[in-house]
Scaffold this active site. Structure first.
Site, PDB file in Angstrom:
ATOM      1  N   ARG A 113       6.484 -56.923  40.710  1.00 14.64           N
ATOM      2  CA  ARG A 113       5.762 -56.012  40.122  1.00 14.64           C
ATOM      3  C   ARG A 113       6.541 -54.802  39.521  1.00 14.64           C
ATOM      4  O   ARG A 113       6.064 -53.946  39.223  1.00 14.64           O
ATOM      5  CB  ARG A 113       4.544 -55.455  40.971  1.00 14.64           C
ATOM      6  N   LYS A 135      11.347 -50.911  25.755  1.00 20.08           N
ATOM      7  CA  LYS A 135      10.421 -52.090  25.349  1.00 20.08           C
ATOM      8  C   LYS A 135      11.193 -53.591  25.662  1.00 20.08           C
ATOM      9  O   LYS A 135      12.368 -53.786  25.293  1.00 20.08           O
ATOM     10  CB  LYS A 135      10.177 -52.149  23.778  1.00 20.08           C
ATOM     11  N   GLU A 177      20.820 -51.450  12.144  1.00 22.85           N
ATOM     12  CA  GLU A 177      19.536 -50.231  12.955  1.00 22.85           C
ATOM     13  C   GLU A 177      19.872 -48.911  13.100  1.00 22.85           C
ATOM     14  O   GLU A 177      19.282 -47.966  12.765  1.00 22.85           O
ATOM     15  CB  GLU A 177      19.384 -51.301  14.326  1.00 22.85           C
ATOM     16  N   LYS A 211      16.898 -42.131  18.740  1.00 18.22           N
ATOM     17  CA  LYS A 211      15.970 -43.083  19.480  1.00 18.22           C
ATOM     18  C   LYS A 211      15.580 -42.368  20.781  1.00 18.22           C
ATOM     19  O   LYS A 211      14.286 -42.320  21.080  1.00 18.22           O
ATOM     20  CB  LYS A 211      16.787 -44.309  19.917  1.00 18.22           C
ATOM     21  N   GLU A 221       4.598 -46.001  21.929  1.00 17.80           N
ATOM     22  CA  GLU A 221       4.185 -46.463  20.667  1.00 17.80           C
ATOM     23  C   GLU A 221       2.902 -46.101  20.152  1.00 17.80           C
ATOM     24  O   GLU A 221       2.241 -46.940  19.596  1.00 17.80           O
ATOM     25  CB  GLU A 221       4.542 -48.044  20.399  1.00 17.80           C
ATOM     26  N   ARG A 225       6.573 -43.262  17.533  1.00 21.68           N
ATOM     27  CA  ARG A 225       7.527 -44.487  17.587  1.00 21.68           C
ATOM     28  C   ARG A 225       7.441 -45.458  16.527  1.00 21.68           C
ATOM     29  O   ARG A 225       8.283 -46.286  16.320  1.00 21.68           O
ATOM     30  CB  ARG A 225       7.272 -44.992  19.151  1.00 21.68           C
ATOM     31  N   ASN A 229       9.879 -48.926  13.455  1.00 15.32           N
ATOM     32  CA  ASN A 229       9.823 -50.278  13.023  1.00 15.32           C
ATOM     33  C   ASN A 229      10.008 -50.508  11.358  1.00 15.32           C
ATOM     34  O   ASN A 229       9.668 -51.488  10.783  1.00 15.32           O
ATOM     35  CB  ASN A 229       8.194 -50.342  13.316  1.00 15.32           C
ATOM     36  N   HIS A 232      10.669 -53.623   9.824  1.00 18.64           N
ATOM     37  CA  HIS A 232      10.503 -54.771  10.770  1.00 18.64           C
ATOM     38  C   HIS A 232       9.372 -55.707  10.377  1.00 18.64           C
ATOM     39  O   HIS A 232       9.290 -56.655  10.801  1.00 18.64           O
ATOM     40  CB  HIS A 232      10.220 -54.387  12.089  1.00 18.64           C
ATOM     41  N   HIS A 236      10.894 -59.224  10.565  1.00 17.48           N
ATOM     42  CA  HIS A 236      10.309 -59.968  11.376  1.00 17.48           C
ATOM     43  C   HIS A 236       9.772 -61.194  10.931  1.00 17.48           C
ATOM     44  O   HIS A 236       9.929 -62.405  11.544  1.00 17.48           O
ATOM     45  CB  HIS A 236       9.388 -59.408  12.531  1.00 17.48           C
ATOM     46  N   HIS A 249      19.069 -60.630  13.433  1.00 21.94           N
ATOM     47  CA  HIS A 249      17.947 -59.603  13.410  1.00 21.94           C
ATOM     48  C   HIS A 249      18.072 -58.470  12.571  1.00 21.94           C
ATOM     49  O   HIS A 249      17.443 -58.005  11.748  1.00 21.94           O
ATOM     50  CB  HIS A 249      17.644 -59.039  14.873  1.00 21.94           C
TER      51      HIS A 249
END
Length: 337
Positions: A113, A135, A177, A211, A221, A225, A229, A232, A236, A249
């Protein structure tokens, strides 16, 4: 230099310093069992430097590439932690790029956990973006990052010296990025890409500072935030449609940003930067295929998706677009106004 990501009990330091990899004890408690996780393309020299500073460490390697962000590799790493009798007081150090950070972070978030996780990014892409923010995720089939968690690292160590072992393509992939970050929040960062010589340490520092501030304002998010993206949504989809390994990427994010830069002069500036970074052109694509991936993207709602538009460097607009509106953008193409 050192920055702090202020997230209450989840706060952590980011060290940005040449040679920082040689004194990790400044930020990591190395007097416990530590699993060092790296893909098989991370040079031994970086892994060994870290391992030699730990009192009781073992190294876990996995095949490089996006394909390792999968349930099979996730399970294999968990089993190896259990075989080593790792406890909640022990820790994971990720050494590598975004795939390593995402996969290792999700393993850390899931094992018992949650155990301590430290990130030592060794690519430009992970140094300017993915190493900060918590993330962590794996892919499911061709759907990127659809299974994961928010699990903040205990510290991030960014050493520009480790970039010396990267190919120029990987460096440029990561710089996309940073350019993205400048386009939405920092016009000075965009200007740095037009200087005669690229100042990597300054680009990394300015990118991470943006960031950091965004994550502090919106850790999970819920709002702000989402600006990270930018590029993206369609990026993506291109990445998924072409099998995750055809393009890197950052290259796909670069393609995706073109659909949402709303000013011709700015798009011309960006395209010149793309030429400098030797980025690939947007390929011929199937609109139906890209729409399929967009509709299944974790950021999509039932009939719409929140996109980021940029009209001037350093600014952004968040807007919910219907799938029909996204389709219209794809029909128009990336190079048209």
């Amino acid at each position: 230099m050192q920055m702090i990501v202020h997230l209450g009990e989840n706060s952590y330091p980011i060290t940005i310093e040449e040679g920082a990899i040689h004194h990790i004890q400044d930020t990591i408690d190395t007097h416990r069992k530590i699993a060092i996780i790296a893909d098989d393309k991370v040079p031994d020299q970086w892994v060994n430097i870290v391992a030699d500073q730990c009192e009781n460490a073992f190294v876990l390697r996995f095949p490089a590439g996006e394909g390792s962000k999968c349930f099979t590799q996730f399970e294999a790493l968990l089993e190896q932690l259990a075989d080593q009798e790792m406890t909640r007081k022990d820790a994971i150090i990720a050494i590598g790029g975004g795939v390593t950070g995402d996969l290792s972070g999700f393993v850390a978030a899931s094992y018992m956990r949650g155990i301590d996780f430290y990130n030592i990014p060794t690519t430009v892409l992970s140094q300017v973006d993915s190493s900060v923010g918590g993330k962590v995720a794996i892919d499911m089939g061709s759907y990127k990052n659809i299974v994961g968690a928010f699990w903040q690292p205990k510290a991030v160590i960014i050493d520009p010296d480790v970039l010396t072992t990267l190919s120029s393509r990987q460096v440029n992939n990561g710089l996309v990025e940073a350019l993205k970050t400048g386009l939405i929040q920092d016009p000075v960062l965009v200007d740095l890409f037009e200087k005669e010589t690229l100042d990597l340490p300054q680009i990394i520092t300015r990118s991470i500072d943006v960031k950091r501030k965004v994550v502090e304002a919106d850790e999970k998010e819920a709002g702000l935030r989402k600006i990270l993206n930018f590029g993206h949504t369609i990026g993506h989809a291109i990445e998924s449609a072409y099998g995750l390994d055809t393009y890197l990427h950052g290259e796909c994010v670069a393609m995706g940003m073109l659909f949402f830069i709303e000013d011709k002069a700015l798009k011309d500036r960006v395209l010149k930067i793309y030429d400098r970074l030797d980025l690939p052109k947007v390929p011929d694509y199937s609109i139906d295929q890209l729409m399929h991936y967009i509709a299944h993207d974790k950021k999509s709602n039932r009939n719409s998706v929140t996109v980021v538009k940029v009209k001037s460097a350093g600014s952004y607009i968040l807007e919910d677009l219907s799938f029909d509106q996204i389709r219209s953008r794809l029909e128009r193409g990336p190079y048209e106004e």
